[in-house]
Scaffold this active site. Structure first.
Site, PDB file in Angstrom:
ATOM      1  N   LYS A 257      -5.124  -2.519   5.121  1.00 23.64           N
ATOM      2  CA  LYS A 257      -6.011  -1.385   5.409  1.00 23.64           C
ATOM      3  C   LYS A 257      -7.421  -1.860   5.755  1.00 23.64           C
ATOM      4  O   LYS A 257      -8.220  -1.089   6.270  1.00 23.64           O
ATOM      5  CB  LYS A 257      -6.034  -0.399   4.236  1.00 23.64           C
ATOM      6  CG  LYS A 257      -4.774   0.473   4.161  1.00 23.64           C
ATOM      7  CD  LYS A 257      -4.839   1.476   3.016  1.00 23.64           C
ATOM      8  CE  LYS A 257      -3.576   2.358   3.003  1.00 23.64           C
ATOM      9  NZ  LYS A 257      -3.548   3.224   1.783  1.00 23.64           N
ATOM     10  N   HIS A 308       6.683  -2.398   3.011  1.00 24.58           N
ATOM     11  CA  HIS A 308       6.642  -1.399   1.933  1.00 24.58           C
ATOM     12  C   HIS A 308       6.729   0.039   2.433  1.00 24.58           C
ATOM     13  O   HIS A 308       6.868   0.959   1.627  1.00 24.58           O
ATOM     14  CB  HIS A 308       5.428  -1.607   1.011  1.00 24.58           C
ATOM     15  CG  HIS A 308       4.104  -1.256   1.609  1.00 24.58           C
ATOM     16  ND1 HIS A 308       3.382  -2.117   2.403  1.00 24.58           N
ATOM     17  CD2 HIS A 308       3.348  -0.132   1.525  1.00 24.58           C
ATOM     18  CE1 HIS A 308       2.251  -1.542   2.771  1.00 24.58           C
ATOM     19  NE2 HIS A 308       2.203  -0.328   2.253  1.00 24.58           N
TER      20      HIS A 308
HETATM   21  P1  C2E Z   1      -1.112   6.266   0.427  1.00 24.05           P
HETATM   22  O1  C2E Z   1      -2.044   7.426   0.249  1.00 24.05           O
HETATM   23  O2  C2E Z   1      -1.242   5.144  -0.571  1.00 24.05           O
HETATM   24  O3  C2E Z   1       0.345   6.843   0.407  1.00 24.05           O
HETATM   25  C1  C2E Z   1       1.471   5.983   0.299  1.00 24.05           C
HETATM   26  C2  C2E Z   1       2.740   6.728   0.596  1.00 24.05           C
HETATM   27  O4  C2E Z   1       2.943   7.762  -0.385  1.00 24.05           O
HETATM   28  C3  C2E Z   1       2.759   7.478   1.941  1.00 24.05           C
HETATM   29  O5  C2E Z   1       3.099   6.603   2.990  1.00 24.05           O
HETATM   30  C4  C2E Z   1       3.857   8.491   1.689  1.00 24.05           C
HETATM   31  O6  C2E Z   1       5.131   7.903   1.775  1.00 24.05           O
HETATM   32  C5  C2E Z   1       3.628   8.866   0.248  1.00 24.05           C
HETATM   33  N1  C2E Z   1       2.756  10.055   0.193  1.00 24.05           N
HETATM   34  C6  C2E Z   1       1.418  10.097  -0.012  1.00 24.05           C
HETATM   35  N2  C2E Z   1       0.984  11.370  -0.019  1.00 24.05           N
HETATM   36  C7  C2E Z   1       2.060  12.150   0.185  1.00 24.05           C
HETATM   37  C8  C2E Z   1       2.267  13.573   0.275  1.00 24.05           C
HETATM   38  O7  C2E Z   1       1.324  14.380   0.161  1.00 24.05           O
HETATM   39  N3  C2E Z   1       3.549  14.014   0.497  1.00 24.05           N
HETATM   40  C9  C2E Z   1       4.595  13.147   0.612  1.00 24.05           C
HETATM   41  N4  C2E Z   1       5.840  13.641   0.819  1.00 24.05           N
HETATM   42  N5  C2E Z   1       4.448  11.795   0.538  1.00 24.05           N
HETATM   43  C10 C2E Z   1       3.198  11.315   0.331  1.00 24.05           C
HETATM   44  P2  C2E Z   1       2.682   7.009   4.481  1.00 24.05           P
HETATM   45  O8  C2E Z   1       2.940   8.460   4.741  1.00 24.05           O
HETATM   46  O9  C2E Z   1       3.320   6.033   5.382  1.00 24.05           O
HETATM   47  O10 C2E Z   1       1.117   6.792   4.511  1.00 24.05           O
HETATM   48  C11 C2E Z   1       0.551   5.506   4.432  1.00 24.05           C
HETATM   49  C12 C2E Z   1      -0.926   5.621   4.225  1.00 24.05           C
HETATM   50  O11 C2E Z   1      -1.504   6.328   5.323  1.00 24.05           O
HETATM   51  C13 C2E Z   1      -1.328   6.427   2.990  1.00 24.05           C
HETATM   52  O12 C2E Z   1      -1.305   5.618   1.866  1.00 24.05           O
HETATM   53  C14 C2E Z   1      -2.729   6.889   3.369  1.00 24.05           C
HETATM   54  O13 C2E Z   1      -3.692   5.851   3.217  1.00 24.05           O
HETATM   55  C15 C2E Z   1      -2.585   7.138   4.847  1.00 24.05           C
HETATM   56  N6  C2E Z   1      -2.256   8.546   5.131  1.00 24.05           N
HETATM   57  C16 C2E Z   1      -1.018   9.074   5.262  1.00 24.05           C
HETATM   58  N7  C2E Z   1      -1.120  10.386   5.549  1.00 24.05           N
HETATM   59  C17 C2E Z   1      -2.438  10.682   5.595  1.00 24.05           C
HETATM   60  C18 C2E Z   1      -3.193  11.890   5.876  1.00 24.05           C
HETATM   61  O14 C2E Z   1      -2.650  12.959   6.126  1.00 24.05           O
HETATM   62  N8  C2E Z   1      -4.554  11.808   5.841  1.00 24.05           N
HETATM   63  C19 C2E Z   1      -5.186  10.626   5.553  1.00 24.05           C
HETATM   64  N9  C2E Z   1      -6.532  10.625   5.533  1.00 24.05           N
HETATM   65  N10 C2E Z   1      -4.513   9.470   5.293  1.00 24.05           N
HETATM   66  C20 C2E Z   1      -3.151   9.515   5.325  1.00 24.05           C
HETATM   67 FE    FE Z   2      -0.309   2.264  -0.846  1.00 24.04          FE
HETATM   68 FE    FE Z   3       0.797   1.196   2.589  1.00 23.70          FE
END
Ligand code: C2E
Ligand code: FE
Ligand code: FE
Ligand code: SIN
Ligand code: SIN
Length: 414
Positions: A257, A308
């Site tokens: 990141k 991951h």
């Molecule tokens: P992170 O916040 O550490 O989230 C890691 C993973 O947790 C996400 O991978 C997803 O699989 C799950 N996750 C997190 N929040 C939710 C949720 O509200 N609902 C569901 N069903 N799963 C959730 P993912 O989606 O590949 O996202 C990777 C990273 O991308 C996230 O890490 C975050 O840093 C960013 N990200 C993803 N979606 C958003 C978003 O809508 N807005 C922002 N600002 N960042 C996002």
């Molecule tokens: Fe993470």
């Molecule tokens: Fe990640």
């Protein structure tokens, strides 16, 4: 582990201490070191139980515990993630030993002379039904001569398993081990602090964040792996080594990141598809940081960073690359056992932690909703065996979450 009696001759003991010192120097993680120090001290002394405390901010912080009477070999209980401190003074035996820097050898905790400088606290025995008899409490002393912790061993046992006083040999040899331990402990604390600082730069870029979630994902991953390995019958040597490495490597899963702009990383709303395509590159950026290294830790860190966000059913990202330096568009996503085991474990630990945490774009979810999601994704997003291992140790997972909660000061580096 069955306590065994120490080798009889001095040269044998010296060789043994040197071998332990060498094995400690290969371990990366603080908890793995504390676990090993306790195991070796207990083996040398033939002790049933033991606890390690570390000096932190002028108090003794609980570090690690073993108890053969209560726990089967290979089980990790939530006690290991206990979270309390004691003052460094004569209100407890461990506090007294930290204050004086002198070992204390007690043959029977219930028969201490009334003029002893410190009293035995029977609360633990009363609460649990344990019967403490002999107690050997040793300072862990740094090369500069300051006390950095305390090891307390309980109930030396004879060949028939009956509690006996600690042997003269144990009293002589264990201080040597504790010197080796202090070096390994200091190094491991530095490693954790270094990783937390790096992750603060990479992922959080916000001095008000604690980095506690990085520590949690590391601990969840280590314990899920441990349970999975016990369930699959993975051999003990490989299990212990991998558990040590995965805890550290999992902490680094989102280090990529660092390559994502603040506009996207800190966006207080849902990402649009274009932004999410950029965000997905954090897996590849992370893996590149560990490319071209021969260390096992770097190799595992690279596999975790890259994989991951892959999913068991083959709908994750980034997909196959010819190694992390491959700059061509990734191939189709990996699926099932094509995804490295460590990454399958971190995938679950990461999502579990993300769902329960506040993010700029979401509120924390309640536990029931999280567990429902994990169950419904069993065999879809997640490896079914990894989900089973996780659910099986949920009490340990909850203890980790409490210990490294976001709003508690000084937790992330302890
Ligand atoms: P992170 O916040 O550490 O989230 C890691 C993973 O947790 C996400 O991978 C997803 O699989 C799950 N996750 C997190 N929040 C939710 C949720 O509200 N609902 C569901 N069903 N799963 C959730 P993912 O989606 O590949 O996202 C990777 C990273 O991308 C996230 O890490 C975050 O840093 C960013 N990200 C993803 N979606 C958003 C978003 O809508 N807005 C922002 N600002 N960042 C996002
Ligand atoms: Fe993470
Ligand atoms: Fe990640
Ligand atoms: C405790 O569990 O309170 C520490 C035991 C002691 O050294 O008194
Ligand atoms: C597995 O995939 O089941 C083990 C091999 C690995 O650690 O990647």
């Amino acid at each position: 582990m069955q306590p065994t009696h120490p080798a009889p001759d001095g040269a044998g003991l010296l060789r043994e201490i040197l071998a332990i010192n060498e094995s400690l120097s290969r371990l990366k993680d603080l908890d793995a070191i504390l676990d090993r120090v306790l195991a070796e001290s207990r083996r040398i002394a033939g002790a049933d139980a033991g606890t390690i405390y570390l000096v932190e901010n002028g108090r003794l912080r609980f570090g690690y515990v073993h108890n053969d009477t209560f726990n089967r070999e290979g089980d990790v209980t939530r006690d290991v993630y206990a979270d309390f401190t004691l003052p460094i003074d004569s209100t407890s035996i461990v506090g007294h030993v930290a204050a004086t820097g002198q070992p204390l050898d007690i043959a029977d905790a219930y028969a201490m002379p009334p003029d002893a400088p410190v009293a035995f606290n029977p609360d633990f025995d009363r609460r649990t039904g344990y019967r403490t008899t002999s107690m050997l409490t040793l300072p862990v002393t740094t090369s500069q001569g300051t006390v950095s912790g305390v090891i307390q061993l309980i109930n030396a046992k004879d060949d028939a398993g009956r509690p006996v006083p600690f042997s003269a040999q144990a009293r002589t040899v264990l201080p040597l081990l504790s010197t080796a331990a202090s070096v390994a402990i200091e190094r491991a604390i530095m490693t954790r602090e270094l990783i937390l600082r790096m992750m603060q730069m990479a992922e959080l870029r916000d001095p008000s964040e604690t980095g506690a979630h990085v520590t949690r994902v590391g601990a969840y991953s280590a314990e899920i792996y441990h349970k999975y390995a016990m369930m699959q019958g993975i051999d003990e040597t490989l299990r212990k080594k991998t558990k040590d490495l995965i805890r550290v490597a999992a902490m680094l899963h989102d280090v990529g990141k660092v390559g994502i702009s603040d506009r996207i990383l800190k966006k207080p709303a849902r990402l649009d598809p274009e932004e999410f395509a950029v965000m997905r590159m954090h897996t590849v950026f992370g893996a590149r940081l560990f490319a071209n290294s021969t260390s096992e830790l770097d190799a595992m860190s690279g596999r975790i960073a890259l994989n991951h966000h892959e999913k068991w059913n083959g709908t994750g990202y980034p997909g196959h690359l010819d190694g992390p330096a491959d700059t061509r568009p990734p191939g189709p996503p990996r699926a099932g056992a094509q995804i490295p085991l460590e990454a399958r474990i971190v995938a679950l630990a990461d999502v579990f932690d993300a769902l329960g945490s506040r993010r700029s774009y979401k509120a924390p979810w309640p536990d029931e909703k999280i567990i429902d999601l994990l169950r419904s994704e069993r065999g879809a997003h997640f490896d079914p065996d990894v989900v089973d291992a996780f659910l099986d140790i949920f009490d340990v997972i909850a203890a980790i979450r409490d210990k490294y909660a976001e709003d508690k000061p000084g937790q992330a580096d302890g």
